[in-house]
Scaffold this active site. Structure first.
Site, short mmCIF file in Angstrom:
data_model
loop_
_atom_site.label_atom_id
_atom_site.label_comp_id
_atom_site.label_asym_id
_atom_site.label_seq_id
_atom_site.Cartn_x
_atom_site.Cartn_y
_atom_site.Cartn_z
N ARG A 39 3.56 -20.29 -129.03
CA ARG A 39 4.99 -20.50 -128.77
C ARG A 39 5.88 -19.62 -129.65
O ARG A 39 7.11 -19.67 -129.52
CB ARG A 39 5.35 -21.98 -128.93
CG ARG A 39 4.76 -22.80 -127.78
CD ARG A 39 5.23 -24.25 -127.68
NE ARG A 39 6.15 -24.71 -128.68
CZ ARG A 39 5.85 -25.60 -129.63
NH1 ARG A 39 4.65 -26.11 -129.72
NH2 ARG A 39 6.78 -25.99 -130.49
N ASN A 40 5.29 -18.81 -130.52
CA ASN A 40 6.10 -17.87 -131.30
C ASN A 40 6.55 -16.77 -130.35
O ASN A 40 5.76 -16.21 -129.60
CB ASN A 40 5.28 -17.30 -132.46
CG ASN A 40 6.16 -16.53 -133.42
OD1 ASN A 40 6.81 -15.56 -133.05
ND2 ASN A 40 6.17 -16.96 -134.67
N ALA A 41 7.83 -16.44 -130.38
CA ALA A 41 8.40 -15.49 -129.43
C ALA A 41 8.21 -14.02 -129.83
O ALA A 41 8.60 -13.13 -129.08
CB ALA A 41 9.89 -15.77 -129.26
N PHE A 42 7.58 -13.75 -130.98
CA PHE A 42 7.50 -12.37 -131.46
C PHE A 42 6.88 -11.42 -130.43
O PHE A 42 7.47 -10.40 -130.08
CB PHE A 42 6.71 -12.29 -132.78
CG PHE A 42 6.64 -10.90 -133.32
CD1 PHE A 42 7.70 -10.38 -134.06
CD2 PHE A 42 5.54 -10.08 -133.09
CE1 PHE A 42 7.66 -9.09 -134.55
CE2 PHE A 42 5.50 -8.79 -133.58
CZ PHE A 42 6.56 -8.29 -134.32
N THR A 144 11.47 -15.80 -134.96
CA THR A 144 10.79 -15.95 -133.67
C THR A 144 9.93 -17.21 -133.64
O THR A 144 9.31 -17.52 -132.64
CB THR A 144 9.91 -14.73 -133.37
OG1 THR A 144 8.92 -14.59 -134.41
CG2 THR A 144 10.74 -13.46 -133.25
#
Length: 166
Positions: A39-42, A144
């Site tokens: 779920r980290n947007a990086f 992120t």
């Protein structure tokens, strides 16, 4: 609590900017990959900006970043942390990475972008006072991390687009 250790930098000799996180979370440490939490947007942001999205194998994502002149690292080399949140980092245990050597080797880096406030605060506290005089532009971007849900993905993407404009 044992010390957790981060990763080596990802950087080519042509790196012109450096993206810094604070310290890898548990999912990243277990996967031995930067920003591995699903779920980290990086990586989604890197996909939209540079074609280095999560659908690519991890080594290919790193190659795309390097081809774009982007280096990736964390401020903290080692620390004690009870979980994955930056707030869980035991301040007295922080050991910063050696930025003097890194920046001496990567002389074309003139800009540093922080992935969130914790990375910036840690850099300013543990690294900046010991750096030799060198003009570096420092920019904080929204984290992120999935824990930083105050901003939408579209807002984060818009803020992060500055890395391709530099």
């Amino acid at each position: 609590m044992d010390l957790s250790y981060g990763f080596p930098p990802v950087a080519s000799g042509e790196a012109r900017l450096l993206i810094l996180g604070s310290m890898p979370g548990q999912a990243s440490l277990q996967a031995a990959q930067y920003y591995a939490h699903p779920r980290n947007a990086f990586w989604r942001i890197m996909g939209d900006l540079l074609g280095a999205g999560p659908e690519l194998p991890y080594p290919q994502r790193l190659v795309r970043l390097q081809a774009a002149g982007i280096a990736l690292w964390d401020v903290i080399a080692a620390c004690e942390r009870g979980g994955s949140l930056d707030a869980d980092i035991v301040g007295a245990s922080v050991r910063a990475n050696d930025f003097s050597v890194f920046l001496a080797v990567h002389r074309s880096i003139e800009q540093i972008f922080f992935n969130g406030a914790a990375a910036e605060a840690s850099f300013r506290r543990h690294v900046l006072p010991g750096l030799a005089e060198r003009p570096l532009a420092l920019h904080r971007l929204p984290s992120t991390s999935p824990a930083h849900a105050a901003r939408s993905y579209a807002d984060k993407l818009a803020a992060w687009s500055v890395i391709v404009a530099k």
